[in-house]
Design an enzyme around this catalytic site. Structure first.
Site, PDB file in Angstrom:
ATOM      1  N   LYS A  24      -1.158   5.309  -5.540  1.00 21.52           N
ATOM      2  CA  LYS A  24      -2.241   4.977  -6.483  1.00 21.52           C
ATOM      3  C   LYS A  24      -3.176   6.148  -6.709  1.00 21.52           C
ATOM      4  O   LYS A  24      -3.722   6.307  -7.809  1.00 21.52           O
ATOM      5  CB  LYS A  24      -3.038   3.777  -5.950  1.00 21.52           C
ATOM      6  CG  LYS A  24      -2.241   2.493  -5.871  1.00 21.52           C
ATOM      7  CD  LYS A  24      -3.085   1.360  -5.337  1.00 21.52           C
ATOM      8  CE  LYS A  24      -3.515   1.544  -3.899  1.00 21.52           C
ATOM      9  NZ  LYS A  24      -2.374   1.640  -2.946  1.00 21.52           N
ATOM     10  N   GLY A  25      -3.389   6.960  -5.675  1.00 25.04           N
ATOM     11  CA  GLY A  25      -4.297   8.093  -5.814  1.00 25.04           C
ATOM     12  C   GLY A  25      -3.866   9.020  -6.922  1.00 25.04           C
ATOM     13  O   GLY A  25      -4.679   9.444  -7.756  1.00 25.04           O
ATOM     14  N   LYS A  26      -2.582   9.341  -6.958  1.00 20.59           N
ATOM     15  CA  LYS A  26      -2.075  10.218  -8.014  1.00 20.59           C
ATOM     16  C   LYS A  26      -2.226   9.565  -9.380  1.00 20.59           C
ATOM     17  O   LYS A  26      -2.607  10.212 -10.361  1.00 20.59           O
ATOM     18  CB  LYS A  26      -0.602  10.555  -7.754  1.00 20.59           C
ATOM     19  CG  LYS A  26      -0.008  11.367  -8.896  1.00 20.59           C
ATOM     20  CD  LYS A  26       1.453  11.670  -8.705  1.00 20.59           C
ATOM     21  CE  LYS A  26       1.990  12.381  -9.947  1.00 20.59           C
ATOM     22  NZ  LYS A  26       3.396  12.771  -9.813  1.00 20.59           N
ATOM     23  N   GLN A  28      -5.021  -0.228  -0.593  1.00 19.55           N
ATOM     24  CA  GLN A  28      -3.938  -0.995   0.014  1.00 19.55           C
ATOM     25  C   GLN A  28      -3.031  -1.583  -1.079  1.00 19.55           C
ATOM     26  O   GLN A  28      -2.881  -0.973  -2.126  1.00 19.55           O
ATOM     27  CB  GLN A  28      -4.480  -2.076   0.955  1.00 19.55           C
ATOM     28  CG  GLN A  28      -5.062  -1.535   2.251  1.00 19.55           C
ATOM     29  CD  GLN A  28      -6.551  -1.321   2.185  1.00 19.55           C
ATOM     30  OE1 GLN A  28      -7.271  -1.972   1.461  1.00 19.55           O
ATOM     31  NE2 GLN A  28      -7.044  -0.393   2.973  1.00 19.55           N
ATOM     32  N   THR A  58      -5.539   0.204  11.616  1.00 20.54           N
ATOM     33  CA  THR A  58      -5.828   1.635  11.705  1.00 20.54           C
ATOM     34  C   THR A  58      -6.872   1.953  12.767  1.00 20.54           C
ATOM     35  O   THR A  58      -7.172   3.127  12.999  1.00 20.54           O
ATOM     36  CB  THR A  58      -6.343   2.159  10.353  1.00 20.54           C
ATOM     37  OG1 THR A  58      -7.521   1.428   9.992  1.00 20.54           O
ATOM     38  CG2 THR A  58      -5.288   1.997   9.270  1.00 20.54           C
ATOM     39  N   GLY A 104      -5.877   5.610   2.488  1.00 21.77           N
ATOM     40  CA  GLY A 104      -5.799   7.034   2.215  1.00 21.77           C
ATOM     41  C   GLY A 104      -5.133   7.276   0.887  1.00 21.77           C
ATOM     42  O   GLY A 104      -3.978   6.897   0.689  1.00 21.77           O
ATOM     43  N   HIS A 105      -5.858   7.880  -0.057  1.00 24.79           N
ATOM     44  CA  HIS A 105      -5.279   8.222  -1.352  1.00 24.79           C
ATOM     45  C   HIS A 105      -5.087   9.732  -1.411  1.00 24.79           C
ATOM     46  O   HIS A 105      -6.031  10.488  -1.169  1.00 24.79           O
ATOM     47  CB  HIS A 105      -6.178   7.741  -2.487  1.00 24.79           C
ATOM     48  CG  HIS A 105      -6.186   6.248  -2.623  1.00 24.79           C
ATOM     49  ND1 HIS A 105      -7.000   5.576  -3.500  1.00 24.79           N
ATOM     50  CD2 HIS A 105      -5.462   5.304  -1.994  1.00 24.79           C
ATOM     51  CE1 HIS A 105      -6.776   4.276  -3.402  1.00 24.79           C
ATOM     52  NE2 HIS A 105      -5.849   4.095  -2.488  1.00 24.79           N
ATOM     53  N   GLY A 128       0.823  -1.196   0.000  1.00 25.65           N
ATOM     54  CA  GLY A 128       0.000   0.000   0.000  1.00 25.65           C
ATOM     55  C   GLY A 128       0.862   1.253   0.000  1.00 25.65           C
ATOM     56  O   GLY A 128       2.099   1.194   0.033  1.00 25.65           O
ATOM     57  N   ASP A 129       0.220   2.410  -0.062  1.00 19.96           N
ATOM     58  CA  ASP A 129       0.914   3.710  -0.027  1.00 19.96           C
ATOM     59  C   ASP A 129       1.859   3.890  -1.216  1.00 19.96           C
ATOM     60  O   ASP A 129       2.850   4.614  -1.130  1.00 19.96           O
ATOM     61  CB  ASP A 129       1.701   3.884   1.281  1.00 19.96           C
ATOM     62  CG  ASP A 129       0.846   3.652   2.506  1.00 19.96           C
ATOM     63  OD1 ASP A 129      -0.239   4.249   2.575  1.00 19.96           O
ATOM     64  OD2 ASP A 129       1.248   2.857   3.387  1.00 19.96           O
ATOM     65  N   GLU A 130       1.540   3.242  -2.343  1.00 20.01           N
ATOM     66  CA  GLU A 130       2.411   3.344  -3.517  1.00 20.01           C
ATOM     67  C   GLU A 130       2.165   4.605  -4.342  1.00 20.01           C
ATOM     68  O   GLU A 130       2.896   4.864  -5.297  1.00 20.01           O
ATOM     69  CB  GLU A 130       2.214   2.125  -4.444  1.00 20.01           C
ATOM     70  CG  GLU A 130       2.485   0.782  -3.805  1.00 20.01           C
ATOM     71  CD  GLU A 130       1.222   0.122  -3.291  1.00 20.01           C
ATOM     72  OE1 GLU A 130       1.269  -1.077  -2.963  1.00 20.01           O
ATOM     73  OE2 GLU A 130       0.169   0.817  -3.208  1.00 20.01           O
ATOM     74  N   LEU A 158      10.084   8.376  -7.642  1.00 23.40           N
ATOM     75  CA  LEU A 158      11.458   8.170  -8.097  1.00 23.40           C
ATOM     76  C   LEU A 158      12.362   9.313  -7.633  1.00 23.40           C
ATOM     77  O   LEU A 158      13.551   9.110  -7.354  1.00 23.40           O
ATOM     78  CB  LEU A 158      11.487   8.052  -9.624  1.00 23.40           C
ATOM     79  CG  LEU A 158      12.845   7.736 -10.248  1.00 23.40           C
ATOM     80  CD1 LEU A 158      13.328   6.348  -9.836  1.00 23.40           C
ATOM     81  CD2 LEU A 158      12.781   7.836 -11.773  1.00 23.40           C
ATOM     82  N   ASP A 159      11.789  10.505  -7.513  1.00 23.09           N
ATOM     83  CA  ASP A 159      12.564  11.671  -7.099  1.00 23.09           C
ATOM     84  C   ASP A 159      13.115  11.558  -5.683  1.00 23.09           C
ATOM     85  O   ASP A 159      14.076  12.249  -5.334  1.00 23.09           O
ATOM     86  CB  ASP A 159      11.699  12.931  -7.205  1.00 23.09           C
ATOM     87  CG  ASP A 159      10.422  12.817  -6.393  1.00 23.09           C
ATOM     88  OD1 ASP A 159       9.625  11.908  -6.682  1.00 23.09           O
ATOM     89  OD2 ASP A 159      10.211  13.628  -5.467  1.00 23.09           O
TER      90      ASP A 159
END
Length: 443
Positions: free
Chosen positions: A16-18, A225, A130, A40-41, A12-14, A336-337
């Site tokens: 995905k929202g963006k 997730q 959570t 959370g996205h 998760g937290d990869e 990546l930055d």
């Protein structure tokens, strides 16, 4: 492209929202199929950061239909707050947002159960949930004592459903712990009051989605997730309570597998994890080590809980496993930055256990805790990349790193995120994704 699934490929937290926000410009509908406000996205547009917990990230594209699927679990109070916050930001949701009448509802009882269970730390296992009531709600769903959105609007079904739930072992266990789960009639009144506020958005989303597909609309399926938190295929029991894989969207939305045309996997350029459980490449190297440097540069704190995330190098073994489970057509690498300025970057290419090398994760968490990562070291890049917008502009070392990740994952990297803002994205010209979209994505 009639339909595309966007799936988290790690813990998760990869980001995905963006990715969903960026791609949704090319789709008619965005539909989320599992999880709840434990996810959370985050979407950043023009420097303004928006946090979502129930509502799919395509909501920021005017005219795109937004669907909360039957596989999700909903906190009515938090969902209403989310709707109101988006409306205050100037977004029109009427006629765009649709909530499944078959989704399950997170009751106050569920949050009590979640907090009580985590405080007990059964057999020394602390899952690091959570505490939002997600697990107990899915537990009630599986035990057939849950409350669904459709029940909220029928007096003949709501009270009996609550009575059944409060007579179940779930509620009995809470009473035995000295907690009061409430009375059916009082709970019914409170729930109906909250339900009235989401009533305009509730519908049969299974029919809606299939009818939109029948007429040729393009649908983006949004997961929450990550694949390594899947209830069946993650490091059990340190997993979430739903199916996070691409295959889970079929049940979570009422869509036939034949209607899913492609799958995109989202990978962070390194690894993070929130909560307990195995993470083979975790860097617990102190306040001045690489792990803390990744956390600080990547702003690695949970969108939902604010907890600091555990950070480590990219795990190629876990990545290949996620590819096997989902069969990604292409990959997106985010953040990546964050690796800007590292003299060297490392990737895990195998696990070592008792003198033997493993190419797949072991089946038990206890064994996974014992593996040692086998690393390969690649040269880093010194200059910042957040301002770059074309693949060819990336430093040679960054492109070599992405090529190595593609080899480990088993599919091409077609998109890269080089910063939090919507505009800080690169779609590889001529790539599979660019061809399937038929055009460049627009920031």
């Amino acid at each position: 492209m009639p339909s595309l699934a966007v799936i988290g490929a790690q813990w998760g937290d990869e980001g995905k929202g963006k990715v969903v926000d960026l791609l949704s410009e090319s789709f008619d509908v965005v539909a989320r199929f599992q999880g709840g406000p434990n996810a959370g996205h985050t979407v950043t547009i023009g420097g303004v950061r928006h946090a979502l917990h129930h509502i799919p990230a395509g909501v920021f594209r005017p005219g795109v239909t937004i669907v909360i699927g039957n596989g999700m679990v909903l906190d009515l109070e938090k969902l209403q707050e989310e709707i109101e916050a988006l409306e205050r930001a100037g977004l029109q949701l009427a006629g765009r947002l649709f909530i499944s009448d078959r989704a399950h509802v997170i009751l106050p009882l569920m949050r009590q159960l979640d907090q009580w269970a985590e405080s007990q730390s059964h057999a020394g296992i602390k899952l690091g949930t959570t505490l939002r009531g997600i697990g107990p709600t899915y537990e009630a769903k599986a035990a057939r004592v849950g409350v669904r959105v459709a029940d909220l609007f029928e007096a003949r079904t709501l009270l009996p459903a609550l009575e059944r739930l409060l007579a179940s072992p779930l509620a009995c266990g809470l009473r035995a712990a000295g907690e009061d789960p409430g009375e059916p009639a009082a709970l019914a009144r409170e729930i109906q009051r909250r339900a009235a506020r989401i009533a305009p958005y509730v519908t049969d989303t299974v029919s809606l989605l299939n009818e939109r597909l029948d007429r040729g609309d393009e649908i983006l399926f949004e997961g929450a997730q990550g694949s390594l938190l899947d209830i069946d295929h993650g490091f059990y029991p340190y997993v979430t309570s739903s199916t996070t894989l691409a295959g889970g969207l079929c049940g979570g939305l009422g869509i036939s597998p034949k209607r899913v045309d492609a799958v995109l996997g989202v990978f962070k350029a390194y690894c993070t994890r929130v909560g307990s459980g195995p993470m083979p490449t975790e860097l617990a190297d102190g306040p001045h080590g690489h792990g803390e440097r990744l956390r600080r540069r990547g702003r690695e704190y949970g969108t939902t809980t604010g907890r600091p995330r555990r950070c480590g190098w990219f795990d190629g073994v876990a990545a290949a496993y996620a590819q096997r489970l989902n069969r990604f057509d292409c990959a997106c690498v985010t953040l990546l930055d964050v690796l800007d300025g590292f003299e060297e970057v490392r990737v895990c290419v195998a696990y070592r256990l008792d003198g033997q090398e493993l190419r797949v994760p072991p089946p038990t968490a206890a064994t996974a805790e014992r593996v040692e990562p086998v690393y390969e070291t690649l040269p880093g890049w010194r200059g910042p990349i957040g301002h770059l917008r074309r693949w060819e502009e990336l430093p040679r070392e960054a492109r070599a790193y992405l090529d190595r990740l593609a080899e480990l994952i088993g599919t091409e990297v077609d998109m890269v995120s080089v910063g939090p803002d919507r505009a800080q994205s690169i779609l590889r010209s001529g790539s599979w994704l660019a061809r399937r979209l038929g055009r460049d994505v627009k920031a």
